[in-house]
Design a protein around this motif. Structure first.
Motif, mmCIF file in Angstrom:
data_model
loop_
_atom_site.group_PDB
_atom_site.id
_atom_site.type_symbol
_atom_site.label_atom_id
_atom_site.label_comp_id
_atom_site.label_asym_id
_atom_site.label_seq_id
_atom_site.Cartn_x
_atom_site.Cartn_y
_atom_site.Cartn_z
ATOM 1 N N MET A 1 -31.825 24.545 -16.562
ATOM 2 C CA MET A 1 -30.766 25.470 -16.164
ATOM 3 C C MET A 1 -31.300 26.573 -15.253
ATOM 4 O O MET A 1 -30.618 27.002 -14.309
ATOM 5 N N VAL B 1 -23.110 23.708 -14.714
ATOM 6 C CA VAL B 1 -23.296 23.557 -16.161
ATOM 7 C C VAL B 1 -22.891 22.158 -16.609
ATOM 8 O O VAL B 1 -23.572 21.536 -17.438
ATOM 9 N N GLN C 1 -20.862 24.401 -23.880
ATOM 10 C CA GLN C 1 -20.896 24.367 -22.418
ATOM 11 C C GLN C 1 -19.915 25.373 -21.822
ATOM 12 O O GLN C 1 -20.212 26.008 -20.806
#
Length: 684
Positions: A145, A425, A445
């Motif tokens: 991420m 994401v 999420q």
């Protein structure tokens, strides 16, 4: 002056006295000539310039503290608004007061103030108290991420803004040339491709942001800010795994964003037509050097701090100072070499905690915890307060307003950040879930998408941009502020109702129990053994952890720890904590039982005293007696009880005092003996 002979002490003293007197007279006379009036002795002095800087710092700290106190004393505000949003509003009010009532604007948030003084306490505190095992268990998802996600957001945000700008939507000036003529089909030495500026540059409102400009802006606006995430996630208290993924991403991607920012800043200075493939390769290499160098500096300083605390058993009072100073020096050392100071202080805190906590005293550990939380909280409050003030009072180097409002650019930037965050994401979570045992569900999420907050890091970076590097620098500053306000006010205010509505799992603030620690060790060894049997290498983090533990046992602990007695100090630490809590609870329960028994004894003593003090025929009233069977009234003779009715005062006081003394054992091991009635001398 008289003739002085240096070989005689008396003449030497006379010479020195006369020279001193002559200098004083000359100085006074010269001051009389320059000033026109003789100097006079002043009783009252005013010297503001000497104390201006520390005084202003103290006032700002007091202001932020008072705002925090008022925030927590107003439950109607506390339940609906995050603390960061209230601080920005107070900052706006203070900025308006300066704007209308003062000619000079205060110095609030500058890049140096932010990066050198306000950011290190926040990141250092987060790194030192970060749950190490949880962080490294989720390190793969965090790196995915932080690194890949930030680069993806930078490319998509910057590219989308550049493509939208090619339509001329961001132009604010009238009578501007056609955007196609200013961007394409340029010839000669007068114009260059993709929005490069003419020798006679047009107004920023008549030009579109160039490719490198938009990528420069995208690099600073793409990163999730740890200050904003901490401010919001500490209030909503989401699950540990979700919290560490989002917060770890915000910590590491700030380092990524800073590297990308400096890379594109250098490309803007070079010029698009001069950027070659070699420059792109060097930029990628610098990315690895800056991130890896900052991490290595932090780990080295963490080991150095642990080695220093090993020899501080005779200077316990300095232990907290040494730990905090080493953490701050790791950040500054990385900044000296243009490495990532954020990564340096993060890994310095992670590294030193494993060893420092075993070398320092319990009092020093408590002091470090309290001091780190205090400095981080004050810095966090100050950042949001200064953001509000700077919005009103911000000026450039020439004293002009630093803002340039562009509705379409602000709206497109906010929309691009939200859309790219959602897409990023979804894609990266799908990749991560292929390798995760515990999958990231759609609720987690969604919180990750909604938790992509921007804050002080993006704003401090945008202040570094000058109009020489990017002609639309003022528009970038205003848009960054608008993006920060959107994430703090809209997303920050609504994220708590979202968490409650979707029933997101909350974290429990509790230390892992002894059974949990032993089970984790057992499962680690079991999975490692199964991997060896099956020939599987999927658990890379655990294999690295086992390698580091073997290196730690063989080299690091003997070198860095003062008392290296235990193989697994975490288990022993948990056991001692449980033992201490059990001892305290046992003493409390036994003390309560003993107190009940002593109250019963005291009641019996008082009842016996009343019974033995009953007077058969008379009662004592002010040294006079009244015969209850007689109707003659009072007589003047004192009443004397019988000898068997008298209770010795010392015996009574001793019984009363014994019933009031609490039972307290010297040590947890003496609880049973201390509470034994036949062993009273062990009770204090």
């Amino acid at each position: 002056l008289p003739d002085c002979k240096m070989n005689e002490n008396s003449n030497l003293a006379k010479c020195v006295s006369l020279v001193t007197l002559f200098c004083c007279i000359s100085g006074i006379s010269s001051q009389e000539e320059e000033g026109g009036e003789p100097m006079k002795f002043e009783v009252f002095h005013f010297e503001w310039s000497r104390v201006e800087v520390p005084y202003i710092i103290g006032v700002w700290i007091l202001v932020t503290t008072l705002v925090k106190l008022c925030f927590h004393k107003a439950p109607g505000i506390k339940n609906y608004f995050p603390e960061s949003s209230i601080l920005i509003v107070i900052g706006l009010i203070i900025g308006l007061c300066f704007f209308f009532l003062s000619d000079s604007m205060p110095t609030t948030l500058t890049p140096d103030i932010f990066f050198l003084f306000l950011l290190p306490p926040i990141i250092g505190e987060a790194g030192y108290f970060m749950p190490n095992r949880l962080f490294f268990d989720q390190l793969g998802t965090i790196l995915l991420m932080a690194v890949v996600g930030t680069i993806f957001n930078m490319i998509t945000i910057g590219g989308s803004l550049y493509l939208i700008g090619m339509t001329g939507l961001f132009r604010t000036e009238e009578n501007c040339p056609d955007p196609e003529m200013s961007t394409f089909f340029m010839s000669g030495n007068n114009m260059t491709l993709l929005g490069m500026v003419d020798p006679e540059p047009a107004l920023p409102g008549c030009t579109d942001p160039g490719l490198l400009e938009t990528f420069l802006f995208g690099s600073l606006i793409a990163a999730v800010d740890p200050v904003a995430v901490l401010a919001v996630f500490d209030e909503i208290k989401v699950d540990e795994v979700l919290n560490i993924v989002v917060f770890g991403e915000s910590l590491l991607n700030d380092g990524v964003a800073v590297v990308l920012y400096h890379m594109f800043e250098a490309y803007c200075e070079i010029g698009l037509e001069n950027v070659t493939g070699k420059d792109l390769g060097l930029g990628l290499a610098s990315f690895a050097v800056v991130a890896g160098g900052g991490t290595l500096i932090g780990i080295f300083v963490g080991y150095l701090c642990a080695f220093t605390t090993r020899f501080m058993e005779n200077a316990r009072v300095l232990e907290p100072l040494i730990v905090l100073i080493f953490a701050y020096l790791s950040y500054l050392s990385a900044e000296i070499f243009h490495m990532s100071g954020i990564l340096a202080i993060t890994f310095c805190g992670i590294t030193m905690k494993n060893y420092v906590e075993q070398n320092i005293s319990e009092a020093s550990s408590t002091t470090i915890k309290a001091s780190a939380h205090m400095f981080a909280n004050i810095a966090e409050l100050t950042i949001f307060l200064f953001l509000g003030i700077f919005t009103v009072t911000g000026t450039d180097a020439h004293g002009e307003s630093i803002h340039s409002w562009n509705w379409w650019f602000v709206i497109c930037t906010i929309a691009a950040c939200i859309i790219c965050r959602v897409i990023g994401v979804i894609i990266l979570s799908a990749i991560a879930n292929r390798y995760r045992i515990k999958k990231l569900n759609w609720i987690e999420q969604f919180i990750m998408m909604y938790g992509g907050l921007r804050g002080g890091v993006a704003f401090a970076l945008v202040l570094l941009i000058t109009e020489e590097i990017a002609p639309h620098a003022k528009m970038f500053v205003t848009t960054t502020l608008a993006m920060v306000y959107w994430t703090v006010f809209v997303q920050g205010i609504t994220i708590k109702p979202m968490v409650l509505y979707f029933k997101v799992k909350k974290r429990v603030d509790a230390e892992p129990c002894l059974t949990e620690r032993i089970t984790n060790r057992l499962m680690d060894n079991l999975k490692t053994g199964m991997e060896d049997i099956l020939g599987d290498n999927s658990e890379v983090p655990m294999r690295f952890r086992n390698f580091y533990k073997s290196l730690d046992e063989a080299v690091l602990k003997p070198l860095l720890l003062r008392d290296n007695k235990y193989r697994d100090p975490k288990v022993l630490e948990t056991f001692e904590s449980i033992q201490t809590k059990d001892a305290i609870e046992y003493i409390k329960k036994q003390s309560m039982a003993e107190s009940v028994e002593k109250v019963k004894k005291l009641n019996a003593v008082v009842a016996g005293f009343k019974k033995s003090s009953k007077m058969a025929q008379s009662v004592i009233v002010e040294d006079e007696t009244k015969d209850s069977s007689s109707k003659a009234g009072y007589d003047n003779k004192a009443f004397f009880p019988e000898p068997d009715e008298v209770i010795d005062a010392s015996d009574l006081s001793r019984m009363v005092l014994q019933s009031q003394i609490p039972v307290k054992a010297e040590d947890a091991e003496d609880n049973k003996e201390a509470l034994d009635k036949d062993d009273k001398d062990k009770v204090q």
